[in-house]
Design a protein around this motif. Sequence first.
Motif, PDB file in Angstrom:
ATOM      1  N   VAL A 140      40.840  35.328  37.622  1.00 51.32           N
ATOM      2  CA  VAL A 140      39.583  35.640  36.938  1.00 51.32           C
ATOM      3  C   VAL A 140      39.612  34.971  35.568  1.00 51.32           C
ATOM      4  O   VAL A 140      40.688  34.714  35.015  1.00 51.32           O
ATOM      5  CB  VAL A 140      39.380  37.166  36.779  1.00 51.32           C
ATOM      6  CG1 VAL A 140      39.166  37.820  38.133  1.00 51.32           C
ATOM      7  CG2 VAL A 140      40.542  37.807  36.038  1.00 51.32           C
ATOM      8  N   PRO A 141      38.449  34.684  34.987  1.00 48.95           N
ATOM      9  CA  PRO A 141      38.421  34.033  33.674  1.00 48.95           C
ATOM     10  C   PRO A 141      38.913  34.964  32.573  1.00 48.95           C
ATOM     11  O   PRO A 141      38.641  36.161  32.571  1.00 48.95           O
ATOM     12  CB  PRO A 141      36.931  33.705  33.473  1.00 48.95           C
ATOM     13  CG  PRO A 141      36.308  33.826  34.825  1.00 48.95           C
ATOM     14  CD  PRO A 141      37.099  34.852  35.550  1.00 48.95           C
ATOM     15  N   GLY A 142      39.644  34.387  31.616  1.00 54.95           N
ATOM     16  CA  GLY A 142      40.063  35.144  30.449  1.00 54.95           C
ATOM     17  C   GLY A 142      41.482  35.662  30.543  1.00 54.95           C
ATOM     18  O   GLY A 142      42.078  35.723  31.622  1.00 54.95           O
ATOM     19  N   VAL A 143      42.015  36.033  29.388  1.00 54.63           N
ATOM     20  CA  VAL A 143      43.384  36.535  29.266  1.00 54.63           C
ATOM     21  C   VAL A 143      43.373  37.705  28.294  1.00 54.63           C
ATOM     22  O   VAL A 143      42.689  37.660  27.264  1.00 54.63           O
ATOM     23  CB  VAL A 143      44.337  35.431  28.747  1.00 54.63           C
ATOM     24  CG1 VAL A 143      45.733  35.983  28.502  1.00 54.63           C
ATOM     25  CG2 VAL A 143      44.390  34.268  29.731  1.00 54.63           C
ATOM     26  N   GLU A 144      44.120  38.731  28.613  1.00 51.39           N
ATOM     27  CA  GLU A 144      44.210  39.880  27.718  1.00 51.39           C
ATOM     28  C   GLU A 144      44.750  39.438  26.353  1.00 51.39           C
ATOM     29  O   GLU A 144      45.766  38.751  26.269  1.00 51.39           O
ATOM     30  CB  GLU A 144      45.129  40.945  28.314  1.00 51.39           C
ATOM     31  CG  GLU A 144      45.143  42.244  27.536  1.00 51.39           C
ATOM     32  CD  GLU A 144      45.929  43.339  28.226  1.00 51.39           C
ATOM     33  OE1 GLU A 144      45.949  44.459  27.703  1.00 51.39           O
ATOM     34  OE2 GLU A 144      46.512  43.070  29.298  1.00 51.39           O
ATOM     35  N   LEU A 175      45.571  37.596  39.152  1.00 48.85           N
ATOM     36  CA  LEU A 175      45.602  39.038  39.380  1.00 48.85           C
ATOM     37  C   LEU A 175      46.765  39.455  40.274  1.00 48.85           C
ATOM     38  O   LEU A 175      47.285  38.661  41.069  1.00 48.85           O
ATOM     39  CB  LEU A 175      44.281  39.488  40.011  1.00 48.85           C
ATOM     40  CG  LEU A 175      43.024  39.309  39.153  1.00 48.85           C
ATOM     41  CD1 LEU A 175      41.789  39.742  39.934  1.00 48.85           C
ATOM     42  CD2 LEU A 175      43.128  40.097  37.848  1.00 48.85           C
ATOM     43  N   ASP A 176      47.133  40.713  40.139  1.00 49.58           N
ATOM     44  CA  ASP A 176      48.247  41.271  40.906  1.00 49.58           C
ATOM     45  C   ASP A 176      47.792  41.574  42.335  1.00 49.58           C
ATOM     46  O   ASP A 176      47.655  42.727  42.747  1.00 49.58           O
ATOM     47  CB  ASP A 176      48.752  42.542  40.219  1.00 49.58           C
ATOM     48  CG  ASP A 176      50.048  43.061  40.838  1.00 49.58           C
ATOM     49  OD1 ASP A 176      50.591  42.375  41.727  1.00 49.58           O
ATOM     50  OD2 ASP A 176      50.503  44.142  40.425  1.00 49.58           O
ATOM     51  N   VAL A 177      47.548  40.506  43.065  1.00 44.83           N
ATOM     52  CA  VAL A 177      47.128  40.595  44.467  1.00 44.83           C
ATOM     53  C   VAL A 177      48.067  39.709  45.268  1.00 44.83           C
ATOM     54  O   VAL A 177      48.010  38.481  45.168  1.00 44.83           O
ATOM     55  CB  VAL A 177      45.664  40.138  44.651  1.00 44.83           C
ATOM     56  CG1 VAL A 177      45.273  40.175  46.126  1.00 44.83           C
ATOM     57  CG2 VAL A 177      44.725  40.994  43.820  1.00 44.83           C
ATOM     58  N   LYS A 201      41.104  45.830  45.389  1.00 41.60           N
ATOM     59  CA  LYS A 201      40.705  46.772  44.346  1.00 41.60           C
ATOM     60  C   LYS A 201      40.937  46.192  42.950  1.00 41.60           C
ATOM     61  O   LYS A 201      40.132  46.405  42.037  1.00 41.60           O
ATOM     62  CB  LYS A 201      41.475  48.081  44.497  1.00 41.60           C
ATOM     63  CG  LYS A 201      41.080  49.146  43.467  1.00 41.60           C
ATOM     64  CD  LYS A 201      41.860  50.425  43.655  1.00 41.60           C
ATOM     65  CE  LYS A 201      41.404  51.489  42.657  1.00 41.60           C
ATOM     66  NZ  LYS A 201      41.553  51.064  41.252  1.00 41.60           N
ATOM     67  N   VAL A 202      42.039  45.468  42.771  1.00 40.30           N
ATOM     68  CA  VAL A 202      42.346  44.894  41.458  1.00 40.30           C
ATOM     69  C   VAL A 202      41.240  43.934  41.031  1.00 40.30           C
ATOM     70  O   VAL A 202      40.844  43.901  39.859  1.00 40.30           O
ATOM     71  CB  VAL A 202      43.710  44.170  41.491  1.00 40.30           C
ATOM     72  CG1 VAL A 202      43.972  43.454  40.171  1.00 40.30           C
ATOM     73  CG2 VAL A 202      44.827  45.161  41.776  1.00 40.30           C
ATOM     74  N   LEU A 215      49.399  39.392  37.595  1.00 37.51           N
ATOM     75  CA  LEU A 215      50.586  39.247  38.431  1.00 37.51           C
ATOM     76  C   LEU A 215      51.690  38.654  37.555  1.00 37.51           C
ATOM     77  O   LEU A 215      51.691  37.461  37.255  1.00 37.51           O
ATOM     78  CB  LEU A 215      50.296  38.323  39.618  1.00 37.51           C
ATOM     79  CG  LEU A 215      51.480  37.980  40.529  1.00 37.51           C
ATOM     80  CD1 LEU A 215      52.103  39.238  41.105  1.00 37.51           C
ATOM     81  CD2 LEU A 215      51.049  37.038  41.644  1.00 37.51           C
ATOM     82  N   LYS A 216      52.604  39.505  37.130  1.00 36.22           N
ATOM     83  CA  LYS A 216      53.695  39.081  36.259  1.00 36.22           C
ATOM     84  C   LYS A 216      55.007  39.133  37.027  1.00 36.22           C
ATOM     85  O   LYS A 216      55.229  40.041  37.825  1.00 36.22           O
ATOM     86  CB  LYS A 216      53.782  39.986  35.023  1.00 36.22           C
ATOM     87  CG  LYS A 216      52.515  39.996  34.173  1.00 36.22           C
ATOM     88  CD  LYS A 216      52.654  40.933  32.987  1.00 36.22           C
ATOM     89  CE  LYS A 216      51.387  40.964  32.147  1.00 36.22           C
ATOM     90  NZ  LYS A 216      51.515  41.874  30.977  1.00 36.22           N
TER      91      LYS A 216
END
Length: 385
Positions: A140-144, A175-177, A201-202, A215-216
């Motif tokens: 998805v676009p963007g970073v925390e 994402l954590d998928v 859901k994520v 996803l780290k």
Amino acid sequence: MIDSNLSEVDLVVDEVYGGSRNGNASDDPLPALMGVDCGAGFRHLGKRPDTDTLNMLVLKTNFSDINWPDSLNRETGVFTYYGDKHEPGDLHKTPRQGNAMLRSLFDCAHNHQYTQHFPPIFLFGSTGQYRDVQFLGLAVPGVEGMSADEDLVAVWRTTRDRGRFQNYKASFTVLDVATVSRRWISDIQKGNPTSSPHAPKVWLDWVKARKLRALKSSPTSSRRTKSQQLPQDAKDKALVAAIYQRYKERPTDFERCAMEIARLVIPDIHQWELTRPWRDGGRDATGTYRIGASVGHIDVEFALEAKCYADVHGVGVKELSRLISRLRHRQFGILVTTSYLADSAYKELNEDGHPVVVISASDIANITKQKLGSLEALTAWLDRI
């Protein structure tokens, strides 16, 4: 590797998907796997460039373009991708409207209100074998932690004939998928990404509330091997070789270059100075790293050691110990080398917990690609040091 029934399989992170072996465009697995066209980095379903009419976006990278150094940080889940403008002119006028799509995606992402529709973004990287691709994840676009002024920026570049132009540098979050189901892909192809019962859901959490769960992945070892510290790509090797060839007969002059490289890698270096050759005592430069801003900041001292070595000559225990022994209380060290830190030295560094940042040849190649771009730009940068 999965190379059959591509239109029926799920997408699994880091799985490799291959096509035929005809040696032409028909080898591309993405048309069968995702239902998109072949060729180019931006591929889509639906009508471009607006997010309202896009059903899916596939971003493909080969990670080898020195001018546009796409990258995936697997530890943080941040994917950096460059747009499709490669010559002077309007930033958003490109044949495949890639930059126009990026602008639309990030404009929508910056709007924190729930939208009924958003195109899923799938990331793939070339493996270097035929046209096989590795699935890098759902993004998805963007970073925390990045503002709307930081996650999509226009950067300047220069063509071979010295023409200046801008291109987008976009930051995405993977994402954590772990697995994307084929049933969701089928629903996406029908134009129903958000209403599908198979949507992760994520991903829906981000679409509805801009909630990010990246996803780290942590490395299994904090000690890098020789091959991990040396560039493997020919273009990356050329960047490091240009630095080594310039300074191999003048190692003292390399100290200033090493300091500038450290500043590229560690932007919050605040003040620094080179030490005199006959007084360095194992330190080629000293300085401070600033934590915080304004009157509340803290300056942490560091010492830097520079080693301009050929890639067959690693930095050993003796050289590392020389730096470590000169570190004062609450100081940290920075080792910059055009080569690598030998395994025995790396082992000692980790086991004893010494606070030393290692900037090896591969790090130099990566940061100069990101910050400077081409070999020509690197040469001009070296001329200014």
